[in-house]
Design a protein around this motif. Structure first.
Motif, short mmCIF file in Angstrom:
data_model
loop_
_atom_site.label_atom_id
_atom_site.label_comp_id
_atom_site.label_asym_id
_atom_site.label_seq_id
_atom_site.Cartn_x
_atom_site.Cartn_y
_atom_site.Cartn_z
N ASP A 79 -12.88 -3.41 4.09
CA ASP A 79 -13.68 -1.95 4.39
C ASP A 79 -12.53 -0.99 5.15
O ASP A 79 -12.29 0.06 4.55
N ALA A 80 -11.62 -1.71 5.88
CA ALA A 80 -10.59 -0.70 6.68
C ALA A 80 -9.45 -0.39 5.60
O ALA A 80 -9.20 0.75 5.46
N ALA A 98 -8.60 5.52 0.65
CA ALA A 98 -9.09 6.64 0.20
C ALA A 98 -8.64 7.90 0.88
O ALA A 98 -8.68 9.09 0.42
N LYS A 99 -8.44 7.63 2.28
CA LYS A 99 -8.19 8.74 3.24
C LYS A 99 -6.60 9.30 2.70
O LYS A 99 -6.52 10.55 2.45
N HIS A 156 0.83 -1.08 -0.06
CA HIS A 156 -0.09 0.07 0.01
C HIS A 156 0.86 1.44 -0.20
O HIS A 156 0.51 2.36 -0.61
N THR A 161 -5.22 8.85 -0.24
CA THR A 161 -5.46 9.57 -1.80
C THR A 161 -6.03 10.90 -1.51
O THR A 161 -5.68 11.62 -2.22
N THR A 162 -6.94 11.15 -0.56
CA THR A 162 -7.45 12.31 -0.61
C THR A 162 -6.38 13.35 -0.02
O THR A 162 -6.29 14.42 -0.46
N THR A 200 -10.06 -0.33 2.35
CA THR A 200 -10.64 0.82 1.34
C THR A 200 -10.76 2.12 1.97
O THR A 200 -10.22 3.05 1.47
N ALA A 201 -11.05 2.27 3.46
CA ALA A 201 -11.03 3.60 4.00
C ALA A 201 -9.79 4.14 4.03
O ALA A 201 -9.68 5.44 3.88
N ALA A 202 -8.82 3.49 4.41
CA ALA A 202 -7.36 3.97 4.45
C ALA A 202 -6.83 4.79 3.26
O ALA A 202 -6.24 5.34 3.29
#
Length: 213
Positions: free
Chosen positions: A184-185, A191-192, A16, A194-195, A187-189
């Motif tokens: 899910d964790a 996304a955060k 990642h 990348t933002t 995906t959230a990590a």
């Protein structure tokens, strides 16, 4: 702007930290094609751990070094040259046994050199690698930026300390946390992270436009 991307995760394509850091560098290039990118992949091409030839060679005049000393000091010189040439440095690592990867630690050992990246004077040590913007991209299975596990995060404090010692004090951290806590964790990590990357890229592009105006 010259960008140096240093990746170090042993997880290869599944990493990642490598993924987000690489996307970060690519987005900076896309935002301003005049930017240049140098990639040092410490997994594909690991640096040698420092040894007796290195530790004696760096204090031996070049003309007096043995072939082995010249070889290992030459590796360090090349890594330092990359670092000094960069305006922006992106360091990517997994969180391994509460710290950075051993491959990235070897990179640190090669760039932290007395007389090259820092010096000692009447007022103590002075960092010589100045004027850089550094981003640390750190992926971890758990959450270490807050809560009870903060005490186990030796990666960010260590990197901030050693980078600051050699002159790189403008350091931001992009964390990819909780990737061992389910899909899910993850995906959230991602996304955060990348933002945050996109926000940095947008801000950098804005600075470039303002400078060109």
């Amino acid at each position: 702007m010259s960008i140096l991307l240093v990746t170090s995760s042993p997880r290869g394509a599944a990493s990642h930290s490598t993924r987000i850091a690489t996307e970060f560098a690519e987005k900076l290039i896309a935002a301003d094609p005049s930017n240049t990118l140098v990639v040092r992949d410490l997994v594909a091409n690991p640096l040698p751990h420092i040894d007796v030839d290195y530790s004696t060679g760096i204090y031996t005049p070049a003309e007096s070094r043995t072939p082995r000393q010249a070889e290992v000091v030459g590796v360090s010189d090349a890594v330092l040259e990359e670092l000094f040439a960069a305006d922006t440095v992106i360091l990517a690592t997994g969180f391994i046994n509460f710290n950075i990867s051993s491959t990235l630690k070897s990179w640190v050992d090669h760039v932290a050199r007395s007389g090259k990246s820092f010096s000692y004077g009447e007022n103590g040590p002075k960092g010589l690698v100045t004027g850089k913007k550094v981003y640390i991209v750190l992926a971890s299975g758990g959450i270490y930026s807050e809560g009870a596990a903060v005490q186990f995060d030796h990666a960010i404090p260590y990197l901030r300390s050693v980078l600051g010692f050699i002159g790189m004090t403008d350091v931001d951290v992009i964390r990819i946390e909780g990737v061992a806590m389910g899909a899910d964790a993850v995906t959230a990590a991602l996304a955060k992270a990348t933002t945050k990357v996109d926000a940095v890229v947008a801000a950098t592009a804005g600075e470039h436009v303002a400078a060109a105006a």
